[in-house]
Design an enzyme around this catalytic site. Sequence first.
Site, short mmCIF file in Angstrom:
data_model
loop_
_atom_site.label_atom_id
_atom_site.label_comp_id
_atom_site.label_asym_id
_atom_site.label_seq_id
_atom_site.Cartn_x
_atom_site.Cartn_y
_atom_site.Cartn_z
N GLY A 11 0.84 -1.19 0.00
CA GLY A 11 0.00 0.00 0.00
C GLY A 11 0.87 1.24 0.00
N LEU A 12 0.24 2.38 -0.15
CA LEU A 12 0.97 3.64 -0.20
C LEU A 12 1.67 3.93 1.12
CD1 LEU A 12 -1.76 5.80 -1.97
CD2 LEU A 12 0.46 5.18 -2.95
N SER A 13 2.63 4.84 1.07
CA SER A 13 3.25 5.34 2.30
C SER A 13 2.18 6.02 3.15
CB SER A 13 4.35 6.35 1.95
OG SER A 13 4.90 6.91 3.12
N GLY A 14 2.09 5.63 4.41
CA GLY A 14 1.09 6.21 5.30
C GLY A 14 -0.24 5.48 5.28
N ALA A 15 -0.34 4.39 4.52
CA ALA A 15 -1.60 3.66 4.42
C ALA A 15 -1.96 2.94 5.72
CB ALA A 15 -1.55 2.65 3.28
N GLY A 16 -0.94 2.60 6.50
CA GLY A 16 -1.18 1.87 7.75
C GLY A 16 -0.59 0.47 7.74
N LYS A 17 0.29 0.18 6.79
CA LYS A 17 0.86 -1.16 6.65
C LYS A 17 1.60 -1.61 7.91
CE LYS A 17 3.38 -0.08 3.14
NZ LYS A 17 2.99 1.35 3.15
N THR A 18 2.52 -0.77 8.38
CA THR A 18 3.34 -1.15 9.52
C THR A 18 2.50 -1.31 10.78
OG1 THR A 18 5.30 -0.07 8.59
CG2 THR A 18 5.29 -0.47 10.97
N SER A 85 6.26 -1.83 -1.90
CA SER A 85 6.31 -2.72 -3.07
C SER A 85 5.37 -2.23 -4.17
CB SER A 85 5.99 -4.17 -2.68
OG SER A 85 4.90 -4.28 -1.82
#
Length: 220
Positions: A11-18, A85
Site C-alpha cells: 500500500g501507499l506510504s502512510g496507508a497503515g501497513k506497519t 512494493s
Amino acid sequence: MERGFTLWFTGLSGAGKTTLAQLVERLLRERGRRVELLDGDVVRTHLSKGLGFSRDDRDTNILRIGFVCDLLSRNGIIAIASAISPYRETRDHVRSMISDFVEVYVDTPLEECRRRDVKGLYRQALTGRVSAFTGVSDPYEPPLAAEITVHTVGRSPEECAAEIIGWLERRGYLDPVATPAVNMVPGNVQHDQQAKEEAEAYSPEEEADVSARLEALGYL
C-alpha cells in the site's frame, strides 16, 4: 510442523501497513505462533543497505525480502512483510517464489495518506524536495486480485487486524480460537442455573399468550 506462510502487506506510504503488520504479529504471537516481521524501512537499513529508489533498486529490495520470507515460510514460520512494493510485476514475482503467499492490500486513499503524514514526506515530494516518491512522482500499481483488501478509513487498526485474522481462520491458515465452553459443561452449576431460569421465565399461561401473539403475526 505448523503451517508457515507469508503475509505481504502492500500500500501507499502512510496507508497503515506497519501499524497493521505489528498488530497482526502480536495477535499471532499471542496464539503461540512463530512470527517474523520484515518492515521495508528496517530491511533497507540492514539487508538492503546502499540501495536507492530507482526501479531496479526497489525491485532488488523487494526480491530480497521475498527470498527471506520464502525461507521462513518453508520452515513453519509466519513471515510478515510490510513494504510499499509499488510495482505489480515485482509483487507477482515474489508470489511465484513463495508457495503460501497472502497479499494484503491496505487500501487507503492518497488524500488520507497525506493527512496522516507525520514526517511531512508527501509535502516534500509535492514541493520537489523528495524525488521518486510513490504516489506522487513515482507510480503505485495496486493489486488486481489481492487475497485480502483492507479499507482503513473510518475503522480502527484493531478492527482491520481482526479482519485479517478472521480471513486466515476461514481459509485454514490458522486454527480458530475456541470459544470458552465452561457454561456449556453438563452439570455445571452456572449452566444449570441459567437453564432453570430460562425454563421458569414464563408461566404456562404466558407461554400460551406469547405463542398466540407470534402465530397472529405469522411467525408460527
